[in-house]
Design an enzyme around this catalytic site. Structure first.
Site, PDB file in Angstrom:
ATOM      1  N   SER A 199       0.830  -1.209   0.000  1.00 17.89           N
ATOM      2  CA  SER A 199       0.000   0.000   0.000  1.00 17.89           C
ATOM      3  C   SER A 199       0.858   1.250   0.000  1.00 17.89           C
ATOM      4  O   SER A 199       1.752   1.404   0.835  1.00 17.89           O
ATOM      5  CB  SER A 199      -0.879   0.042   1.256  1.00 17.89           C
ATOM      6  OG  SER A 199      -1.760  -1.029   1.267  1.00 17.89           O
ATOM      7  N   HIS A 234      -4.014  -1.413  -5.429  1.00 19.13           N
ATOM      8  CA  HIS A 234      -3.169  -2.599  -5.594  1.00 19.13           C
ATOM      9  C   HIS A 234      -3.368  -3.096  -7.012  1.00 19.13           C
ATOM     10  O   HIS A 234      -4.313  -3.814  -7.313  1.00 19.13           O
ATOM     11  CB  HIS A 234      -3.559  -3.701  -4.605  1.00 19.13           C
ATOM     12  CG  HIS A 234      -3.127  -3.427  -3.202  1.00 19.13           C
ATOM     13  ND1 HIS A 234      -1.933  -3.861  -2.689  1.00 19.13           N
ATOM     14  CD2 HIS A 234      -3.714  -2.745  -2.212  1.00 19.13           C
ATOM     15  CE1 HIS A 234      -1.812  -3.458  -1.439  1.00 19.13           C
ATOM     16  NE2 HIS A 234      -2.890  -2.777  -1.121  1.00 19.13           N
ATOM     17  N   ARG A 260      -0.399  -6.992  -3.715  1.00 15.93           N
ATOM     18  CA  ARG A 260      -0.299  -8.332  -3.144  1.00 15.93           C
ATOM     19  C   ARG A 260      -1.689  -8.839  -2.774  1.00 15.93           C
ATOM     20  O   ARG A 260      -2.647  -8.069  -2.698  1.00 15.93           O
ATOM     21  CB  ARG A 260       0.594  -8.331  -1.900  1.00 15.93           C
ATOM     22  CG  ARG A 260       0.192  -7.326  -0.842  1.00 15.93           C
ATOM     23  CD  ARG A 260       0.697  -7.671   0.560  1.00 15.93           C
ATOM     24  NE  ARG A 260       2.130  -7.818   0.757  1.00 15.93           N
ATOM     25  CZ  ARG A 260       2.993  -6.874   1.096  1.00 15.93           C
ATOM     26  NH1 ARG A 260       2.570  -5.629   1.237  1.00 15.93           N
ATOM     27  NH2 ARG A 260       4.270  -7.118   1.311  1.00 15.93           N
ATOM     28  N   THR A 261      -1.782 -10.145  -2.541  1.00 13.04           N
ATOM     29  CA  THR A 261      -2.990 -10.741  -1.981  1.00 13.04           C
ATOM     30  C   THR A 261      -2.906 -10.652  -0.467  1.00 13.04           C
ATOM     31  O   THR A 261      -1.853 -10.920   0.120  1.00 13.04           O
ATOM     32  CB  THR A 261      -3.100 -12.216  -2.425  1.00 13.04           C
ATOM     33  OG1 THR A 261      -3.292 -12.249  -3.838  1.00 13.04           O
ATOM     34  CG2 THR A 261      -4.274 -12.905  -1.744  1.00 13.04           C
ATOM     35  N   HIS A 262      -3.990 -10.210   0.165  1.00 11.89           N
ATOM     36  CA  HIS A 262      -4.035 -10.115   1.628  1.00 11.89           C
ATOM     37  C   HIS A 262      -4.860 -11.253   2.213  1.00 11.89           C
ATOM     38  O   HIS A 262      -5.771 -11.779   1.567  1.00 11.89           O
ATOM     39  CB  HIS A 262      -4.644  -8.773   2.062  1.00 11.89           C
ATOM     40  CG  HIS A 262      -3.751  -7.609   1.808  1.00 11.89           C
ATOM     41  ND1 HIS A 262      -3.730  -6.949   0.595  1.00 11.89           N
ATOM     42  CD2 HIS A 262      -2.830  -6.988   2.599  1.00 11.89           C
ATOM     43  CE1 HIS A 262      -2.829  -5.968   0.656  1.00 11.89           C
ATOM     44  NE2 HIS A 262      -2.276  -5.965   1.863  1.00 11.89           N
ATOM     45  N   GLU A 294      -7.586  -1.006  13.668  1.00 13.86           N
ATOM     46  CA  GLU A 294      -7.671  -1.336  15.081  1.00 13.86           C
ATOM     47  C   GLU A 294      -8.587  -0.361  15.832  1.00 13.86           C
ATOM     48  O   GLU A 294      -8.845   0.744  15.375  1.00 13.86           O
ATOM     49  CB  GLU A 294      -6.269  -1.284  15.719  1.00 13.86           C
ATOM     50  CG  GLU A 294      -5.318  -2.312  15.178  1.00 13.86           C
ATOM     51  CD  GLU A 294      -4.937  -2.067  13.731  1.00 13.86           C
ATOM     52  OE1 GLU A 294      -4.721  -0.897  13.341  1.00 13.86           O
ATOM     53  OE2 GLU A 294      -4.889  -3.047  12.958  1.00 13.86           O
ATOM     54  N   SER A 304      -0.034  -7.325   6.466  1.00 20.24           N
ATOM     55  CA  SER A 304       0.766  -8.110   5.505  1.00 20.24           C
ATOM     56  C   SER A 304       2.108  -8.472   6.117  1.00 20.24           C
ATOM     57  O   SER A 304       2.312  -8.374   7.323  1.00 20.24           O
ATOM     58  CB  SER A 304       0.971  -7.305   4.213  1.00 20.24           C
ATOM     59  OG  SER A 304       1.818  -6.206   4.452  1.00 20.24           O
ATOM     60  N   ASN A 317      -0.116   6.357   8.063  1.00 22.59           N
ATOM     61  CA  ASN A 317      -1.066   6.984   8.997  1.00 22.59           C
ATOM     62  C   ASN A 317      -0.612   6.682  10.411  1.00 22.59           C
ATOM     63  O   ASN A 317       0.059   5.677  10.661  1.00 22.59           O
ATOM     64  CB  ASN A 317      -2.484   6.435   8.778  1.00 22.59           C
ATOM     65  CG  ASN A 317      -2.548   4.919   8.913  1.00 22.59           C
ATOM     66  OD1 ASN A 317      -2.258   4.182   7.967  1.00 22.59           O
ATOM     67  ND2 ASN A 317      -2.900   4.443  10.100  1.00 22.59           N
TER      68      ASN A 317
END
Ligand code: 8IG
Length: 269
Positions: free
Chosen positions: A37, A69, A89-91, A190, A209, A232
């Site tokens: 990202s 992505h 990428r695949t998460h 979170e 990731s 962030n």
């Protein structure tokens, strides 16, 4: 590998590597780079691209589903270092399982790579890291409850993130800090209470990731460099909600610095 699932994963990676050799016209690569990202804008600064394909055209890959992505794979010459660069990428939260998440890393090993550079965008748990700050991953905490390993595969994770490559990065940019990356499953960010917990546990960076990919890379015998871009401040730290747009903007603003750093590290490898 000691299990049928592991054998299957390695065979799938070999098939992808063979297909990539056909697509790129290059039999073996030296280094793989996974751009996470906020890192996509840096790709143009790495070197000369000899091939640029959609990962969905490579046998064994599925296209990522996250905006920003792009799901591309490039073969780039960075001053003589042949780099296989995955943009996107695949998460884990996409639900395809840990094998799909680490497939690019296993493919890199099957393509001859000795090194993988895992990059990510993440939340920062240290107030001194403003959005746009790159941080070297010194170690990780895997809070996904998952593993890419199959069966009783006992893998040592000491010095998982290469001290040699971290030192190389700090030669290129002496201002680089280091931190402990916590991988959570996501896709929600979170709560402030969870960030308080993670800080108490020794986390400095939080994202979705990298840790599972690093474990698979270690199993495959690759040397690993991890670089986080703090896009962030972690939840509850800034008084502002976290937005995906903010993440992409931090990447655009940091592209020159990130591309310059990665390109120089590749050339020195
Ligand atoms: I970019 O603050 C990015 N990815 N879990 N938390 C988690 N993942 C992230 C964050 C964040 N920022």
């Amino acid at each position: 590998m000691a299990s049928e699932g592991g054998d299957r994963a390695v065979a799938a990676a070999q098939a992808s590597a063979d297909d990539l050799a056909r697509i790129t016209g290059i039999d073996t690569h030296d280094v793989a780079v996974v751009l996470g990202s906020g890192w996509a804008p840096a790709v143009d600064l790495l070197g000369d691209a000899h091939a640029d394909a959609s990962v969905s055209d490579v046998a064994g890959f599925a296209a990522p589903t996250v905006p920003g992505h792009a799901g591309r794979v490039l073969s780039i010459d960075a001053g003589g270092t042949r780099a296989l660069v995955f943009v996107g990428r695949t998460h884990l939260y996409e639900g395809r399982g840990a094998d799909a998440v680490v497939h690019p890393v296993r493919t890199a090993a099957a393509a001859g790579c000795r090194t993988v550079i895992l990059t990510n965008g993440c939340g920062g748990l240290r107030p001194e890291w403003a959005p746009g700050t790159p941080v070297l991953v010194r170690d990780h905490i895997n809070m996904t409850g998952q593993t890419p390993l199959h069966g009783a595969t006992f893998v040592d994770l000491t010095d998982l993130y290469s001290p040699r490559l971290r030192a190389l990065c700090r030669e290129v940019d002496p201002t680089l800090d280091q931190g402990v990356y916590v991988q959570l499953p996501g896709p929600q960010y979170e709560t402030p209470a969870e960030i308080h917990m993670l800080r108490t546990l020794g986390g400095d960076l939080v994202g979705m990731s990298t840790a599972l990919e690093a474990i698979a890379a270690r199993e495959a015998g690759l040397e690993i460099l991890g670089i986080s871009l703090v896009t962030n401040q972690a939840a509850g730290m800034s008084g502002q909600p976290i937005s995906h747009e903010e993440v992409l903007e931090a990447g655009r603003n940091a592209a020159q610095r990130m591309g310059g750093l990665l390109g120089e590290v590749l050339r020195r490898m």
